[in-house]
Design a protein around this motif. Structure first.
Motif, PDB file in Angstrom:
ATOM      1  N   MET A  88       7.680   5.286  11.503  1.00  0.00           N
ATOM      2  CA  MET A  88       8.029   3.558  11.318  1.00  0.00           C
ATOM      3  C   MET A  88       9.053   3.164  10.602  1.00  0.00           C
ATOM      4  SD  MET A  88       4.607   2.510  10.585  1.00  0.00           S
ATOM      5  CE  MET A  88       3.370   2.408  10.582  1.00  0.00           C
ATOM      6  N   LEU A  89       9.421   2.194  10.423  1.00  0.00           N
ATOM      7  CA  LEU A  89      10.768   1.253  10.414  1.00  0.00           C
ATOM      8  C   LEU A  89      12.086   1.203  11.272  1.00  0.00           C
ATOM      9  CD1 LEU A  89      11.816   2.833   6.844  1.00  0.00           C
ATOM     10  CD2 LEU A  89      10.388   0.038   7.125  1.00  0.00           C
ATOM     11  N   GLY A 123      -2.431  -4.679  12.581  1.00  0.00           N
ATOM     12  CA  GLY A 123      -2.760  -3.566  13.681  1.00  0.00           C
ATOM     13  C   GLY A 123      -1.811  -3.747  14.618  1.00  0.00           C
ATOM     14  N   TRP A 124      -0.755  -3.961  14.688  1.00  0.00           N
ATOM     15  CA  TRP A 124       0.528  -3.950  15.875  1.00  0.00           C
ATOM     16  C   TRP A 124       1.109  -2.789  15.190  1.00  0.00           C
ATOM     17  CZ3 TRP A 124       3.392  -7.076  19.334  1.00  0.00           C
ATOM     18  CH2 TRP A 124       2.506  -7.961  20.617  1.00  0.00           C
ATOM     19  N   HIS A 125       1.345  -2.638  13.717  1.00  0.00           N
ATOM     20  CA  HIS A 125       2.010  -1.428  13.314  1.00  0.00           C
ATOM     21  C   HIS A 125       1.325  -0.584  13.400  1.00  0.00           C
ATOM     22  CE1 HIS A 125       4.389  -4.692  11.000  1.00  0.00           C
ATOM     23  NE2 HIS A 125       3.324  -4.655  10.398  1.00  0.00           N
ATOM     24  N   LEU A 126      -0.051  -0.337  13.243  1.00  0.00           N
ATOM     25  CA  LEU A 126      -0.456   1.434  13.788  1.00  0.00           C
ATOM     26  C   LEU A 126      -0.743   1.439  14.977  1.00  0.00           C
ATOM     27  CD1 LEU A 126      -2.815   0.678  11.091  1.00  0.00           C
ATOM     28  CD2 LEU A 126      -0.899   1.980  11.006  1.00  0.00           C
ATOM     29  N   THR A 165      14.173   1.726  18.813  1.00  0.00           N
ATOM     30  CA  THR A 165      15.019   2.126  18.048  1.00  0.00           C
ATOM     31  C   THR A 165      15.052   2.894  16.318  1.00  0.00           C
ATOM     32  OG1 THR A 165      16.357   0.197  19.205  1.00  0.00           O
ATOM     33  CG2 THR A 165      17.243   1.868  16.856  1.00  0.00           C
ATOM     34  N   PRO A 166      15.082   4.123  16.441  1.00  0.00           N
ATOM     35  CA  PRO A 166      14.264   4.721  14.770  1.00  0.00           C
ATOM     36  C   PRO A 166      15.238   4.582  13.756  1.00  0.00           C
ATOM     37  CG  PRO A 166      14.549   6.629  17.008  1.00  0.00           C
ATOM     38  CD  PRO A 166      15.738   5.028  17.727  1.00  0.00           C
ATOM     39  N   PRO A 167      14.927   4.875  12.227  1.00  0.00           N
ATOM     40  CA  PRO A 167      15.708   4.721  11.960  1.00  0.00           C
ATOM     41  C   PRO A 167      16.774   4.871  11.405  1.00  0.00           C
ATOM     42  CG  PRO A 167      13.408   4.412  11.664  1.00  0.00           C
ATOM     43  CD  PRO A 167      13.579   5.654  12.748  1.00  0.00           C
ATOM     44  N   LYS A 197      10.353  -5.120  13.278  1.00  0.00           N
ATOM     45  CA  LYS A 197      10.358  -3.611  12.461  1.00  0.00           C
ATOM     46  C   LYS A 197       9.033  -2.968  12.437  1.00  0.00           C
ATOM     47  CE  LYS A 197      13.630  -2.941   9.990  1.00  0.00           C
ATOM     48  NZ  LYS A 197      14.461  -3.065   8.295  1.00  0.00           N
ATOM     49  N   VAL A 198       8.452  -1.968  12.642  1.00  0.00           N
ATOM     50  CA  VAL A 198       7.440  -1.492  13.204  1.00  0.00           C
ATOM     51  C   VAL A 198       7.557  -1.116  11.025  1.00  0.00           C
ATOM     52  CG1 VAL A 198       5.969   0.677  12.975  1.00  0.00           C
ATOM     53  CG2 VAL A 198       7.611  -0.224  14.985  1.00  0.00           C
ATOM     54  N   GLY A 199       6.342  -1.290  10.714  1.00  0.00           N
ATOM     55  CA  GLY A 199       6.210  -0.904   9.421  1.00  0.00           C
ATOM     56  C   GLY A 199       6.472  -1.948   8.455  1.00  0.00           C
TER      57      GLY A 199
END
Length: 438
Positions: free
Chosen positions: A81-82, A121-124, A170-172, A112-114
């Motif tokens: 997430m993020l 639904g895209w985030h999940l 790209t991770p948070p 940005k995820v989350g």
């Protein structure tokens, strides 16, 4: 589902309601709307979902609202997430007809995820993907455009399919602009409150996602280079323990016992005497039939909180199960060793009997050989009596034959007198030996 260009905004402002531009409000996605109005006819195509070659299939959500069919595996870690991600996608109705495509526009979608900006639904969905992965997702209306749909292309309560390819993630912890600790704490608390609300309504999977997002708000924060004051640190520790306990509860509701143990371990690493963590880990140990570990955790929890009847009752249940399994194991192992000892005795007896049988077989063979020789001697004596030899030669031959006959009879008598084989009383033994000898 992505940043809307000024030219598209201008056209949309003349043809659609103003709230259509606010994707965070849950309204239709403006890029999809624009694409629907401007796509050429040759883009129309239909695919048969059943003809696709899926690598594997899994449920993204507990309620089955999002189903994932992997077409091509990715590499690396699952997207947290993020993370900032870039994706290509194709959107289709449940009959396989295409109605939206970033591939057609040749413009990847970035978000940005989350956070906000795309369908929930895209985030999940993207949070389950690895870079390079290509998957087909089935979204129920709840995770897509909902009851209202997105006129004119998406009808109300529409089940949609999204083929998504994760191009980059790209991770948070690699973000260029770090977030202040106070902001992270505030966002995490808000996520926790939302998760608690979902948990109370029974939406365990969604609540678990909220708790994960709350934990991820602190991803990449370096407490050594950016120290915080003691009250803030205490709030952070309390929040982390609360989030992990709630995550453990979600896992237990979903019967994911090993994951529940891991969450409880995180809590007990911070506070070895946290009663809820000990109790929940004890329950998880019990459900995975690790009864001794369950009794250990529940005993400690009961000692720390002797007035909690729930802990005491479950402890008695775990102790009974442990006793039952110990009794069963003792019985099974006891019988095993007893059978093993009995088999060893039987093997020893068989070996002794085999030796005696071989000896008796050998004796019978010797006996038969002696009797054959005696018969030959008798035949020779008979031939001498009826022959025409000299008297002197005849007497010498008879004497030698009688001596040999006496020696053979003596050896035969000794052989028959062997008492060591007298205890072999198998009624079929003689026939067997006779068959083997003859």
């Amino acid at each position: 589902m992505a940043a809307v260009s000024d030219s598209i905004k201008e056209e949309l402002s003349n043809t659609t309601p103003a709230e259509l531009l606010d994707t965070a409000s849950g309204g239709p996605d403006p890029l999809s709307y624009y694409f629907n109005r401007n796509r050429p006819e040759f883009v129309k195509d239909v695919i048969d979902f059943s003809s696709l070659d899926y690598v594997r299939t899994e449920n993204v959500t507990e309620d089955g609202g999002i189903i994932k069919h992997v077409l091509r595996e990715g590499e690396g870690e699952v997207t947290p997430m993020l993370s900032k991600v870039s994706v290509h996608y194709e959107a289709r109705y449940d009959n396989g007809e295409l109605f939206d495509s970033s591939v057609f526009r040749k413009i990847p979608v970035h978000f940005k995820v989350g956070t906000v900006g795309v369908l929930k639904g895209w985030h999940l969905a993207v949070a389950t993907m690895r870079v390079g992965e290509l998957s087909m997702f089935r979204f129920s209306a709840e995770y897509a455009y909902g009851k209202l749909g997105a006129p004119p292309r998406v009808p109300p309560n529409a089940v949609l399919y999204f083929q998504i390819e994760l191009l980059r993630s790209t991770p948070p912890k690699q973000f260029e602009s770090p977030v202040l600790f106070a902001d992270r704490l505030r966002c995490a608390l808000a996520e926790k409150d939302e998760g608690n609300t979902l948990l109370q309504t029974g939406a365990h999977a969604k609540a678990f996602t909220c708790y994960n997002r709350a934990v991820d708000h602190f991803a990449g924060y370096d407490f050594k280079t950016e120290p915080v004051d003691e009250p803030s640190m205490n709030r952070y520790n309390d929040l982390m323990m609360s989030l992990q306990l709630n995550r453990a509860l979600c896992c237990m509701k979903s019967q994911k016992w090993e994951n529940a143990k891991k969450c409880c371990n995180e809590v007990l690493r911070r506070n070895p005497n946290q009663v809820k963590a000990l109790f929940r880990r004890g329950v998880a140990h019990f459900e995975t039939k690790h009864f001794q570990d369950s009794v250990n955790d529940l005993t400690k929890a009961s000692t720390l909180d002797p007035n909690d009847s729930g802990i005491s009752n479950f402890l008695r249940k775990a102790q009974k199960s442990l006793k039952d399994i110990q009794t069963k194991n003792a019985f099974n192992f006891g019988n095993f060793f007893e059978r093993l000892q009995h088999e060893e005795v039987k093997d020893s007896q068989k070996q002794q009997l085999t030796k005696k049988i071989l000896r008796k077989k050998e004796r019978l063979e010797q006996e038969q050989a002696l009797r054959l020789k005696l018969a030959e001697l008798n035949a020779q004596k008979a031939s001498i009596d009826g022959g025409q030899q000299d008297v002197e030669d005849e007497e010498d031959m008879k004497l030698r034959l009688e001596q040999t006959q006496q020696e053979l009879q003596t050896r035969l008598a000794e052989l028959l007198a062997d008492a060591s084989l007298a205890d072999i009383e198998d009624p079929g033994f003689k026939d067997i030996i006779a068959h083997q000898v003859l």
